[in-house]
Design an enzyme around this catalytic site. Structure first.
Site, PDB file in Angstrom:
ATOM      1  N   HIS A  50       0.708  -0.982  -0.092  1.00 45.78           N
ATOM      2  CA  HIS A  50      -0.086  -0.089   0.355  1.00 45.78           C
ATOM      3  C   HIS A  50       0.768   1.296  -0.172  1.00 45.78           C
ATOM      4  CE1 HIS A  50      -3.297  -2.587   0.862  1.00 45.78           C
ATOM      5  NE2 HIS A  50      -3.863  -1.776  -0.013  1.00 45.78           N
ATOM      6  N   ARG A  63     -15.758   1.309  -1.278  1.00 48.01           N
ATOM      7  CA  ARG A  63     -15.811   0.344  -0.802  1.00 48.01           C
ATOM      8  C   ARG A  63     -15.736   0.759   0.198  1.00 48.01           C
ATOM      9  NH1 ARG A  63      -9.790  -2.595  -1.609  1.00 48.01           N
ATOM     10  NH2 ARG A  63      -8.911  -1.427   0.064  1.00 48.01           N
ATOM     11  N   ASP A  89      -4.379  -8.690  -4.051  1.00 47.58           N
ATOM     12  CA  ASP A  89      -4.469  -9.652  -2.660  1.00 47.58           C
ATOM     13  C   ASP A  89      -4.358 -11.132  -3.756  1.00 47.58           C
ATOM     14  OD1 ASP A  89      -3.991  -8.147  -0.234  1.00 47.58           O
ATOM     15  OD2 ASP A  89      -6.442  -7.100  -0.683  1.00 47.58           O
TER      16      ASP A  89
END
Ligand code: PEP
Ligand code: MG
Length: 567
Positions: free
Chosen positions: A181, A324, A446
């Site tokens: 990230h 999200r 992911d």
């Protein structure tokens, strides 16, 4: 390379280990008094530094933080604890500062009404004092006050979020992976970065001149004149090229044989909207809301509603926004909500966390619902691992909707609801999940990590992290097929969607809605306008027949070389 670019400026070296000092106690009162004088000197020096930073700072919010820190240097509770430890318990000065800071932080952490900022301030000033007392260079990112190349052992996304991007010339890290990230965030902030430099943060001197060619992944320490000039020229050339590409940002992303690809953006907050629109984003395919929790401010329901509404307003004529819900956990750590787990990536994250912290989740869902009243908002849930988890989340969402209805709160009754497909189990049962939602968004970051069992942030095994692994290609193809059969929407929002080397493969696999880092949009648009859909399909078909990563790599290289030659 993680994100290409050039920079030549001072290095700001950050190592997260605390300065080393002995815990030896004073032998007698005379020595204890001397330690107290050392501590008082450190207070004076830190106070002076903070005041001079304050007068040089033209950002009001930052100046406010510095002012609060100046007060905290002399905070009676903190100061009397240190004095007591030095005089009565004979602690040496740095040990007393460290101990007092951790006692104050413990007390603040248990006080729900205290702001996170106070904890951060105590951490800051104690590390400044300890640095002064041990004469070690300060390695705290919050003290960055001059444009520099950050050379660090590691950085947390929350640390990067708190920095002023105009002060960061580039980022060089000892470790890290390209889809971590912090990498994603650095790209979004348009900051050149290179990771996996092993021991750069030990080799580079704090404050020394360094030059970076992030395309080649080379960091030059003490560069000679010729290197400085070369990097400067390359930087100007790159800026000209980017300007040229920007002129095409208004053009649609249509392949040469007429297939339209929707290019959306992934963003982490309102600060990123301007850049994304400038690069021609046709909507927000992924708003990573967890980044809202990483700053010093806690957003309540009204404030969140305002943010989501503003985002929807900015993208109302551009395809809307997919919000999200919080994907906390893994490397996205929020101090006050920190979870101490042995294996956080497989742990209490995303909807797993939200479903057990219903108040936090409810507040977010209510804010999304309220913002949806004027349209243009979709909602999506991260880390769904299967039908039971999805059903539980959807039924909680229904509960919150019912609560809003009973309170006469308006919201979009037809709001589209989606799930991320980023856990292999979800991909494998995507035929069932597809019957319960309006769209899928595939999170390849992911999905790759979990499918291949390779930590996306660990450079030691980054050679295994391949989004085009045959297992991944099968899963991507399966998810596309199941979305198509159910007639629901499909997009991809992992970094794979914005990687020019992989875009033809992704499109060939049937993904026509790609959501990417805003910084990747210009190159993606150019590439798509120059390619043929038919050829991308052939490439994907061929790739699906391959048995190894190496084989897929070989056909990708061949395809990309031919594409480059034809452009
Ligand atoms: C992903 O996993 O691909 C994704 C888009 O989510 P994040 O990168 O925020 O984990
Ligand atoms: Mg993810």
């Amino acid at each position: 390379m993680i994100f290409g670019g050039y920079a030549c400026m001072k290095a700001f070296v950050v190592r997260h280990e605390r300065p080393v000092f002995s815990h030896e106690k004073s032998q007698d009162d005379v020595q204890a008094k001397a330690e107290l004088t050392r501590y008082e000197d450190a207070c004076r020096s830190v106070d002076e530094t903070l005041h001079s930073m304050m007068s040089a700072c033209d950002d009001q919010e930052r100046a406010g933080i510095l002012e609060a820190q100046c007060y905290m240097v002399h905070d009676p509770e903190f100061a009397s604890c240190i004095t007591h430890l030095i005089l009565d318990e004979h602690y040496n000065a740095p040990h007393a500062v460290e101990t007092a800071a951790s006692r104050v932080i413990d007390r603040l952490s248990s006080d729900v009404d205290m702001f996170r900022q106070n904890i951060a301030d105590i951490q800051d000033i104690s590390s400044r004092m300890i640095s002064h007392l041990t004469r070690e260079s300060l390695s705290n990112l919050r003290t960055l006050d001059e444009k520099s190349i950050i050379v660090a052992d590691a950085i947390l996304p929350s640390e990067l979020m708190g920095l002023d991007p105009s002060l960061i010339g580039a980022i060089c890290l000892d470790g890290g992976g390209s889809t971590s990230h912090v990498a994603i965030l650095a790209r979004a902030m348009d900051i050149p970065c290179v990771f996996a430099l092993r021991d750069a943060s030990r080799r580079v001197r704090h404050g020394a001149l360094v030059a970076l060619d992030a395309f080649k992944g080379i960091l030059y320490t003490d560069p000679d004149e010729e290197t400085v000039a070369r990097i400067g020229k390359a930087r100007s050339r790159l800026e000209r090229e980017e300007q040229e590409m920007k002129e095409d940002a208004v053009l649609p992303a249509i392949t040469r044989d007429g297939v339209t690809i929707h290019l959306e953006c992934n963003i982490e907050g309102l600060d990123f909207v301007e850049g994304a629109i400038g690069n021609g984003a046709e909507g927000v395919g992924l708003f990573r809301t967890e980044f809202l929790l990483m700053g010093d401010h806690e957003y309540d329901e009204d404030e969140q509603t305002a943010i989501y509404s503003e985002l929807a307003r900015r993208f109302s004529r551009r395809g809307g926004v997919t919000i999200r819900t919080y994907d906390l956990g893994g490397d996205k750590i929020v101090k006050d909500l920190a979870v101490d787990e042995d294996n956080p990536v497989l742990g209490w994250r995303a909807v797993r966390f939200c479903m057990s912290q219903r108040d936090i989740f409810r507040t977010q869902l209510r804010a999304v619902l309220r913002a949806s009243a004027s349209g243009g908002i979709r909602i999506m849930f991260p880390m769904i691992s299967g039908v039971d988890e999805l059903d539980d989340v959807l039924s909680f969402f229904d509960e919150v909707k019912a609560e809003c209805r009973s309170q006469a709160i308006a919201f979009d009754e037809d709001m589209k609801v989606g799930t991320m497909i980023e856990v292999p189990s979800a991909a494998l049962v995507s035929d069932i999940l597809a019957k319960r939602v309006d769209f899928f968004s595939v999170g390849t970051n992911d999905l790759t990590q979990y499918t291949i069992a390779v930590d996306r942030g660990n450079e030691k095994i980054s050679y295994l992290y391949r989004e085009y692994h045959p297992a991944m290609l099968r899963l991507l193809s399966l998810v596309r097929e199941n979305a198509e059969k159910a007639g629901i929407g499909l997009s991809m929002c992992g970094e794979m969607a914005g990687n020019p080397d992989l875009i033809p493969l992704v499109i060939g696999l049937g993904y026509r809605r790609l959501s990417m880092n805003p910084a990747s949009l210009l190159a993606a648009r150019r590439l798509i306008r120059g390619m043929e859909y038919r050829r991308a399909q052939e490439l994907a078909k061929q790739a699906l027949d391959m048995t190894s990563c190496r084989d897929v790599e070989a056909i990708l290289e061949k395809f990309n070389a031919e594409t480059r030659d034809n452009q």
